[in-house]
Scaffold this motif. Structure first.
Motif, PDB file in Angstrom:
ATOM      1  N   ARG A  72       0.833  -1.201   0.000  1.00  0.00           N
ATOM      2  CA  ARG A  72       0.000   0.000   0.000  1.00  0.00           C
ATOM      3  C   ARG A  72       0.871   1.256   0.000  1.00  0.00           C
ATOM      4  NH1 ARG A  72      -3.064  -3.763   0.409  1.00  0.00           N
ATOM      5  NH2 ARG A  72      -4.882  -4.301   1.590  1.00  0.00           N
ATOM      6  N   GLN A  73       0.496   2.204  -0.820  1.00  0.00           N
ATOM      7  CA  GLN A  73       1.287   3.434  -0.932  1.00  0.00           C
ATOM      8  C   GLN A  73       1.306   4.229   0.371  1.00  0.00           C
ATOM      9  OE1 GLN A  73       3.382   4.119  -3.461  1.00  0.00           O
ATOM     10  NE2 GLN A  73       2.749   2.059  -4.019  1.00  0.00           N
ATOM     11  N   TRP A  74       0.220   4.181   1.131  1.00  0.00           N
ATOM     12  CA  TRP A  74       0.211   4.916   2.400  1.00  0.00           C
ATOM     13  C   TRP A  74       1.228   4.325   3.373  1.00  0.00           C
ATOM     14  CZ3 TRP A  74      -0.819   2.742   7.093  1.00  0.00           C
ATOM     15  CH2 TRP A  74      -1.505   1.522   7.112  1.00  0.00           C
ATOM     16  N   MET A  75       1.501   3.006   3.253  1.00  0.00           N
ATOM     17  CA  MET A  75       2.509   2.386   4.112  1.00  0.00           C
ATOM     18  C   MET A  75       3.910   2.856   3.721  1.00  0.00           C
ATOM     19  SD  MET A  75       1.117  -1.445   4.623  1.00  0.00           S
ATOM     20  CE  MET A  75       0.800  -1.768   6.332  1.00  0.00           C
ATOM     21  N   ALA A  76       4.135   3.006   2.431  1.00  0.00           N
ATOM     22  CA  ALA A  76       5.409   3.546   1.971  1.00  0.00           C
ATOM     23  C   ALA A  76       5.575   4.966   2.496  1.00  0.00           C
ATOM     24  CB  ALA A  76       5.485   3.528   0.448  1.00  0.00           C
ATOM     25  N   ALA A  77       4.507   5.759   2.431  1.00  0.00           N
ATOM     26  CA  ALA A  77       4.556   7.132   2.936  1.00  0.00           C
ATOM     27  C   ALA A  77       4.821   7.146   4.437  1.00  0.00           C
ATOM     28  CB  ALA A  77       3.261   7.864   2.606  1.00  0.00           C
ATOM     29  N   ALA A  78       4.176   6.242   5.169  1.00  0.00           N
ATOM     30  CA  ALA A  78       4.405   6.162   6.615  1.00  0.00           C
ATOM     31  C   ALA A  78       5.853   5.779   6.916  1.00  0.00           C
ATOM     32  CB  ALA A  78       3.436   5.166   7.245  1.00  0.00           C
ATOM     33  N   THR A 108      10.639   3.395  -1.745  1.00  0.00           N
ATOM     34  CA  THR A 108       9.717   3.510  -2.868  1.00  0.00           C
ATOM     35  C   THR A 108       9.720   2.221  -3.692  1.00  0.00           C
ATOM     36  OG1 THR A 108      10.095   5.896  -2.944  1.00  0.00           O
ATOM     37  CG2 THR A 108       9.131   4.890  -4.905  1.00  0.00           C
ATOM     38  N   GLY A 109      10.891   1.682  -3.933  1.00  0.00           N
ATOM     39  CA  GLY A 109      10.994   0.430  -4.681  1.00  0.00           C
ATOM     40  C   GLY A 109      10.427  -0.758  -3.931  1.00  0.00           C
ATOM     41  N   SER A 110      10.684  -0.853  -2.634  1.00  0.00           N
ATOM     42  CA  SER A 110      10.260  -2.040  -1.892  1.00  0.00           C
ATOM     43  C   SER A 110       8.743  -2.130  -1.732  1.00  0.00           C
ATOM     44  CB  SER A 110      10.963  -2.112  -0.534  1.00  0.00           C
ATOM     45  OG  SER A 110      10.575  -1.056   0.306  1.00  0.00           O
ATOM     46  N   PHE A 111       8.044  -1.001  -1.792  1.00  0.00           N
ATOM     47  CA  PHE A 111       6.591  -1.042  -1.699  1.00  0.00           C
ATOM     48  C   PHE A 111       5.924  -1.106  -3.077  1.00  0.00           C
ATOM     49  CE2 PHE A 111       7.348   0.211   2.653  1.00  0.00           C
ATOM     50  CZ  PHE A 111       6.356  -0.482   3.327  1.00  0.00           C
ATOM     51  N   SER A 112       6.714  -1.144  -4.113  1.00  0.00           N
ATOM     52  CA  SER A 112       6.168  -1.249  -5.467  1.00  0.00           C
ATOM     53  C   SER A 112       5.781  -2.691  -5.749  1.00  0.00           C
ATOM     54  CB  SER A 112       7.217  -0.791  -6.474  1.00  0.00           C
ATOM     55  OG  SER A 112       6.824  -1.112  -7.776  1.00  0.00           O
ATOM     56  N   LYS A 113       4.748  -2.887  -6.526  1.00  0.00           N
ATOM     57  CA  LYS A 113       4.356  -4.233  -6.953  1.00  0.00           C
ATOM     58  C   LYS A 113       5.183  -4.681  -8.150  1.00  0.00           C
ATOM     59  CE  LYS A 113      -0.296  -3.683  -5.234  1.00  0.00           C
ATOM     60  NZ  LYS A 113      -1.710  -3.576  -5.525  1.00  0.00           N
ATOM     61  N   ASN A 114       5.986  -3.779  -8.691  1.00  0.00           N
ATOM     62  CA  ASN A 114       6.747  -4.028  -9.904  1.00  0.00           C
ATOM     63  C   ASN A 114       8.188  -4.400  -9.557  1.00  0.00           C
ATOM     64  OD1 ASN A 114       8.433  -3.544 -12.193  1.00  0.00           O
ATOM     65  ND2 ASN A 114       6.813  -2.335 -13.119  1.00  0.00           N
ATOM     66  N   ASP A 115       8.577  -5.652  -9.822  1.00  0.00           N
ATOM     67  CA  ASP A 115       9.921  -6.130  -9.516  1.00  0.00           C
ATOM     68  C   ASP A 115      10.991  -5.345 -10.267  1.00  0.00           C
ATOM     69  OD1 ASP A 115      11.714  -8.287  -8.310  1.00  0.00           O
ATOM     70  OD2 ASP A 115      12.169  -8.479 -10.452  1.00  0.00           O
ATOM     71  N   LYS A 116      10.694  -5.000 -11.506  1.00  0.00           N
ATOM     72  CA  LYS A 116      11.642  -4.251 -12.329  1.00  0.00           C
ATOM     73  C   LYS A 116      11.959  -2.895 -11.673  1.00  0.00           C
ATOM     74  CE  LYS A 116      12.134  -2.904 -17.170  1.00  0.00           C
ATOM     75  NZ  LYS A 116      11.453  -2.892 -18.475  1.00  0.00           N
ATOM     76  N   PHE A 117      10.922  -2.197 -11.226  1.00  0.00           N
ATOM     77  CA  PHE A 117      11.094  -0.908 -10.553  1.00  0.00           C
ATOM     78  C   PHE A 117      11.857  -1.082  -9.246  1.00  0.00           C
ATOM     79  CE2 PHE A 117       9.491   2.492  -7.734  1.00  0.00           C
ATOM     80  CZ  PHE A 117       9.890   3.590  -8.481  1.00  0.00           C
ATOM     81  N   LEU A 118      11.532  -2.137  -8.486  1.00  0.00           N
ATOM     82  CA  LEU A 118      12.254  -2.430  -7.243  1.00  0.00           C
ATOM     83  C   LEU A 118      13.755  -2.520  -7.503  1.00  0.00           C
ATOM     84  CD1 LEU A 118      12.584  -3.559  -4.258  1.00  0.00           C
ATOM     85  CD2 LEU A 118      12.352  -5.804  -5.309  1.00  0.00           C
ATOM     86  N   ARG A 119      14.121  -3.290  -8.502  1.00  0.00           N
ATOM     87  CA  ARG A 119      15.551  -3.488  -8.776  1.00  0.00           C
ATOM     88  C   ARG A 119      16.242  -2.197  -9.210  1.00  0.00           C
ATOM     89  NH1 ARG A 119      16.824  -8.945  -8.735  1.00  0.00           N
ATOM     90  NH2 ARG A 119      14.994 -10.278  -8.619  1.00  0.00           N
ATOM     91  N   LEU A 120      15.564  -1.374  -9.989  1.00  0.00           N
ATOM     92  CA  LEU A 120      16.146  -0.088 -10.383  1.00  0.00           C
ATOM     93  C   LEU A 120      16.350   0.824  -9.172  1.00  0.00           C
ATOM     94  CD1 LEU A 120      14.318   0.768 -13.725  1.00  0.00           C
ATOM     95  CD2 LEU A 120      16.751   0.237 -13.402  1.00  0.00           C
ATOM     96  N   MET A 121      15.370   0.865  -8.290  1.00  0.00           N
ATOM     97  CA  MET A 121      15.483   1.706  -7.094  1.00  0.00           C
ATOM     98  C   MET A 121      16.590   1.196  -6.169  1.00  0.00           C
ATOM     99  SD  MET A 121      13.468   4.257  -7.432  1.00  0.00           S
ATOM    100  CE  MET A 121      14.037   4.167  -9.128  1.00  0.00           C
TER     101      MET A 121
END
Length: 170
Positions: A72-78, A108-121
């Motif tokens: 959840r994005q709010w968890m990333a924000a928290a 930001t990457g770890s809360f993403s559902k996108n593995d590709k984005f996670l790895r870039l971050m």
């Protein structure tokens, strides 16, 4: 045993765990291992007197576990707010700023559902931690980030570039 030597031993465990973790395709296993590595890395920074980095990594250990279950994005924000509070109360100059900026990318990457984005971050956040560790003067910490960034980039290449290259007909 001197604190510096103990810190370098602890961060060596981080090195071993992260080398393995970044080659995993299963994002949840990757995040679980990063959680474990953060415990060792946080202790390493605390022994070196870097409270911002130490507490950010200890909190990151919890954050990685949370991000396995909830995206959840709010968890990333928290999580970012907690990291900002840690940075504010432990602020000690440029190293605190670099650590916080790296944490923003990795969170930001770890809360993403996108593995590709996670790895870039992870690559970009790792580069900021690399600069942090060079400035701090922690040799094994520098090696950890060099290997982490390299391993992250290799994992990204294996899963997202090499596969595409096989499908190109010349």
């Amino acid at each position: 045993m001197p604190d510096f030597l103990l810190s370098q031993i602890l961060v060596t465990f981080t090195l071993a765990i992260e080398c393995y973790a970044m080659q995993l395709k299963d994002k949840n296993r990757l995040l679980a291992l990063l959680s474990l590595s953060c415990l060792f890395n946080g202790a390493h920074y605390l022994l070196l007197g870097q409270q911002t980095a130490g507490f950010i990594f200890l909190f990151s250990s919890i954050r990685f576990l949370i991000s396995i279950k909830w995206k959840r994005q709010w968890m990333a924000a928290a999580a970012l707010c907690v990291s900002l509070i840690i940075t504010y109360y432990t602020y000690n100059g440029l190293l605190s700023i670099l650590g916080f900026m790296a944490t923003v990318l990795i969170t930001t990457g770890s809360f993403s559902k996108n593995d590709k984005f996670l790895r870039l971050m992870m690559v970009f956040g790792g580069l900021l931690w690399l600069i942090h560790n060079v400035l701090l003067g922690t040799p094994v910490g520098v090696l950890v980030e060099l290997v982490f960034v390299g391993s992250s980039a290799i994992g990204y290449y294996r899963y997202y570039i090499a596969g595409r290259m096989k499908n190109i007909n010349f």
